[in-house]
Design a protein around this motif. Structure first.
Motif, mmCIF file in Angstrom:
data_model
loop_
_atom_site.group_PDB
_atom_site.id
_atom_site.type_symbol
_atom_site.label_atom_id
_atom_site.label_comp_id
_atom_site.label_asym_id
_atom_site.label_seq_id
_atom_site.Cartn_x
_atom_site.Cartn_y
_atom_site.Cartn_z
ATOM 1 N N HIS A 48 5.933 63.411 28.755
ATOM 2 C CA HIS A 48 6.471 62.985 27.452
ATOM 3 C C HIS A 48 5.914 63.833 26.301
ATOM 4 C CE1 HIS A 48 7.890 60.351 24.259
ATOM 5 N NE2 HIS A 48 6.638 60.252 23.804
ATOM 6 N N HIS A 49 4.721 64.338 26.442
ATOM 7 C CA HIS A 49 4.104 65.143 25.380
ATOM 8 C C HIS A 49 4.923 66.392 25.075
ATOM 9 C CE1 HIS A 49 -0.036 63.302 26.603
ATOM 10 N NE2 HIS A 49 0.788 62.409 26.103
ATOM 11 N N ASN B 17 1.483 60.710 22.943
ATOM 12 C CA ASN B 17 1.338 59.265 23.164
ATOM 13 C C ASN B 17 2.077 58.803 24.419
ATOM 14 O OD1 ASN B 17 3.984 59.352 22.270
ATOM 15 N ND2 ASN B 17 3.740 57.772 20.716
ATOM 16 N N GLY B 18 2.195 59.685 25.398
ATOM 17 C CA GLY B 18 2.840 59.312 26.661
ATOM 18 C C GLY B 18 2.152 58.136 27.324
ATOM 19 N N GLY B 19 0.816 58.146 27.331
ATOM 20 C CA GLY B 19 0.068 57.025 27.899
ATOM 21 C C GLY B 19 0.321 55.730 27.144
ATOM 22 N N SER B 20 0.499 55.825 25.836
ATOM 23 C CA SER B 20 0.796 54.642 25.018
ATOM 24 C C SER B 20 2.112 54.012 25.456
ATOM 25 C CB SER B 20 0.883 55.033 23.537
ATOM 26 O OG SER B 20 -0.276 55.699 23.113
ATOM 27 N N HIS B 21 3.112 54.847 25.686
ATOM 28 C CA HIS B 21 4.407 54.351 26.159
ATOM 29 C C HIS B 21 4.285 53.703 27.536
ATOM 30 C CE1 HIS B 21 7.124 55.880 23.044
ATOM 31 N NE2 HIS B 21 6.330 56.934 22.973
ATOM 32 N N LEU B 22 3.525 54.322 28.423
ATOM 33 C CA LEU B 22 3.362 53.776 29.772
ATOM 34 C C LEU B 22 2.639 52.434 29.748
ATOM 35 C CD1 LEU B 22 2.477 57.065 31.665
ATOM 36 C CD2 LEU B 22 4.630 55.780 31.785
ATOM 37 N N PHE C 100 -0.588 50.061 21.430
ATOM 38 C CA PHE C 100 -1.076 51.093 22.340
ATOM 39 C C PHE C 100 -0.982 52.490 21.749
ATOM 40 C CE2 PHE C 100 0.238 47.808 25.531
ATOM 41 C CZ PHE C 100 -1.046 47.519 25.956
ATOM 42 N N ASP C 101 -0.370 52.633 20.575
ATOM 43 C CA ASP C 101 -0.177 53.960 20.004
ATOM 44 C C ASP C 101 -1.511 54.586 19.630
ATOM 45 O OD1 ASP C 101 1.148 56.262 19.071
ATOM 46 O OD2 ASP C 101 2.782 55.044 18.275
#
Length: 140
Positions: A79-80, A87-92, A123-124
């Motif tokens: 996603h990055h 913030n790919g981890g935030s989305h996950l 999570f952002d």
């Protein structure tokens, strides 16, 4: 069946900022004309989530530390490459917890357990102000 839609606003700190919204939701249910039914609590945004938990500081730390192990924020997610906002981890994380929760209420009282609160989790990677929609459905 009658439906009322309301909105609340919350600010969550970055990287797993947990905010207890139970009282805000309860106030809106009490202000509604609906006596008994359900309230759906929905977070607008793809890096925030709604769930229940015992809202206390050590459990909040446990949530954050567990999610750090499951979905580290500093991984190089695909996603990055799309937006460059890292913030790919935030989305996950938000996908894992989910954007909404439905809570029954009777005589304008939420049917939550003694140690169960409704929480919004940001999570952002940055502090966020979020709109949370409440849809109250039930009987007068």
């Amino acid at each position: 069946m009658p439906v009322e839609t309301r909105e609340i606003s919350v600010t969550g700190k970055e990287d797993c900022g947990i905010v207890d919204v139970t009282e805000m939701v309860s106030k809106e249910v009490k202000k509604s004309k609906i006596r008994s039914g359900t309230v759906t609590v929905f977070c607008i945004g793809s890096t925030g989530a709604i769930t229940t938990m015992e809202f206390e500081s050590n459990l909040s730390k446990d949530v954050s530390e567990t999610l750090d192990k499951l979905i580290p924020l500093n991984e190089d997610y695909h996603h990055h490459k799309t937006w460059g906002d890292f913030n790919g981890g935030s989305h996950l994380r938000a996908l894992l917890v989910g954007p909404s929760l439905t809570v029954p209420f009777v005589e304008k009282s939420l049917t939550l357990g003694t140690w169960q609160q409704i929480v919004y989790i940001n999570f952002d990677r940055i502090e966020k102000v979020r709109r949370i929609v409440l849809q109250i459905i039930g009987e007068f």
